[in-house]
Scaffold this motif. Structure first.
Motif, PDB file in Angstrom:
ATOM      1  N   UNK A  31      40.676  10.179  54.080  1.00 33.71           N
ATOM      2  CA  UNK A  31      39.525  10.715  54.811  1.00 33.71           C
ATOM      3  C   UNK A  31      39.737  10.639  56.315  1.00 33.71           C
ATOM      4  N   UNK A  33      37.866  11.999  60.193  1.00 32.86           N
ATOM      5  CA  UNK A  33      36.609  12.441  60.788  1.00 32.86           C
ATOM      6  C   UNK A  33      36.798  12.807  62.258  1.00 32.86           C
ATOM      7  N   UNK A  99      35.251   1.885  52.889  1.00 29.22           N
ATOM      8  CA  UNK A  99      34.200   2.507  53.682  1.00 29.22           C
ATOM      9  C   UNK A  99      34.344   2.323  55.186  1.00 29.22           C
ATOM     10  N   UNK A 100      35.057   1.289  55.624  1.00 30.65           N
ATOM     11  CA  UNK A 100      35.145   1.066  57.059  1.00 30.65           C
ATOM     12  C   UNK A 100      36.011   2.141  57.703  1.00 30.65           C
ATOM     13  N   UNK A 101      35.578   2.566  58.875  1.00 31.73           N
ATOM     14  CA  UNK A 101      36.285   3.625  59.581  1.00 31.73           C
ATOM     15  C   UNK A 101      37.128   3.023  60.696  1.00 31.73           C
ATOM     16  N   UNK A 103      38.959   3.888  64.146  1.00 34.49           N
ATOM     17  CA  UNK A 103      38.828   4.884  65.199  1.00 34.49           C
ATOM     18  C   UNK A 103      40.048   4.934  66.106  1.00 34.49           C
TER      19      UNK A 103
ATOM     20  N   UNK B  34      27.194  -0.977  57.920  1.00 34.89           N
ATOM     21  CA  UNK B  34      28.324  -1.494  58.679  1.00 34.89           C
ATOM     22  C   UNK B  34      27.912  -1.792  60.117  1.00 34.89           C
ATOM     23  N   UNK B  36      29.763  -2.223  63.997  1.00 31.28           N
ATOM     24  CA  UNK B  36      30.952  -1.963  64.803  1.00 31.28           C
ATOM     25  C   UNK B  36      30.708  -2.466  66.219  1.00 31.28           C
TER      26      UNK B  36
END
Lengths: 112, 114
Positions: A31, A33, A99-101, A103, B34, B36
């Motif tokens: 995935x 984004x 689930x953690x993105x 960056x 979540x 951040x």
């Protein structure tokens, strides 16, 4: 460590130019984004991709397109840049099943 | 529509104290939430994820709670340090559809004074 890189940290373009922002991740994430971040508006999703050649519109896709020809690379295209597309653009990736993105550092785009 | 609210005003605390940041959500029930951290001019960095069936999660000096009745998550930093100064973003996941499409709060700016 996951590494997400973006092609430029700062970019200045003229109104009407075609702009390419590239994002590469090195951890085989499915995935990816593209977001833009503006003061008072927060992070807004432009497009995301869950597989090669697959894409889905986010909340603000107008004026943008994307390309994902290889798993590790996700490109954001501004077909004809406008001044209201001046913003911080952030790319992120997530592995399947998580689930953690993660960056990238962001690209600050200014359209004059 | 789904809405996320974080403390809009900056939080200033003294070094060594506990910082508590709030995230409230309305009109939906996230499967997980979540937190951040974002430094100026940088991309957000993932800190913690808490699921709807978990009341509390800890990681070193960080603690997150998730109250599905109050529709609220609290984020605590204990023994805060000046290096903890940053903006903290809350991102609950939608339950329906693609739950990787997070909904982001605007963030709360934290300043820890030495």
């Amino acid at each position: 460590d996951v590494k997400v890189t973006q092609s430029s940290r700062y970019l200045v373009k003229r109104t009407g130019e075609k702009v390419f922002l590239e994002c590469v991740q090195d951890m085989d994430h499915e995935n990816m984004f593209w977001y833009r971040q503006d003061p008072g508006l927060g992070l807004r999703l432009i497009y995301f991709s869950y597989d090669v050649k697959m894409k889905e519109k986010g909340d603000i896709p107008e004026g943008y397109s994307v390309s994902r020809e290889k798993k590790e690379r996700f490109s954001l295209i501004l077909e004809s840049a406008s001044t209201n597309q001046t913003s911080m653009y952030l790319c992120a990736s997530t592995p399947s099943g998580r689930n953690e993105q993660f960056f990238g550092p962001g690209t600050r785009l200014t359209v004059l | 529509s789904q809405k996320i609210e974080q403390n809009s005003e900056a939080l200033n605390i003294q070094e060594g104290k506990t910082a508590t940041l709030t995230c409230n959500y309305t009109n939906y029930s996230p499967a997980y939430l979540q937190w951040y951290r974002q430094d100026p001019g940088r991309g957000p960095v993932f800190l913690l994820l808490i699921r709807e069936n978990e009341k509390e999660k800890r990681k070193e000096r960080l603690k997150v709670t998730f109250d599905t009745t109050l529709k609220q998550s609290l984020f605590h930093i204990t023994a805060s340090q000046p290096a903890d100064s940053a903006t903290y973003l809350c991102a609950p996941s939608p339950r329906a559809g693609n739950n990787r499409k997070l909904i982001w709060g605007l963030g709360t700016s934290l300043a820890v004074n030495p």
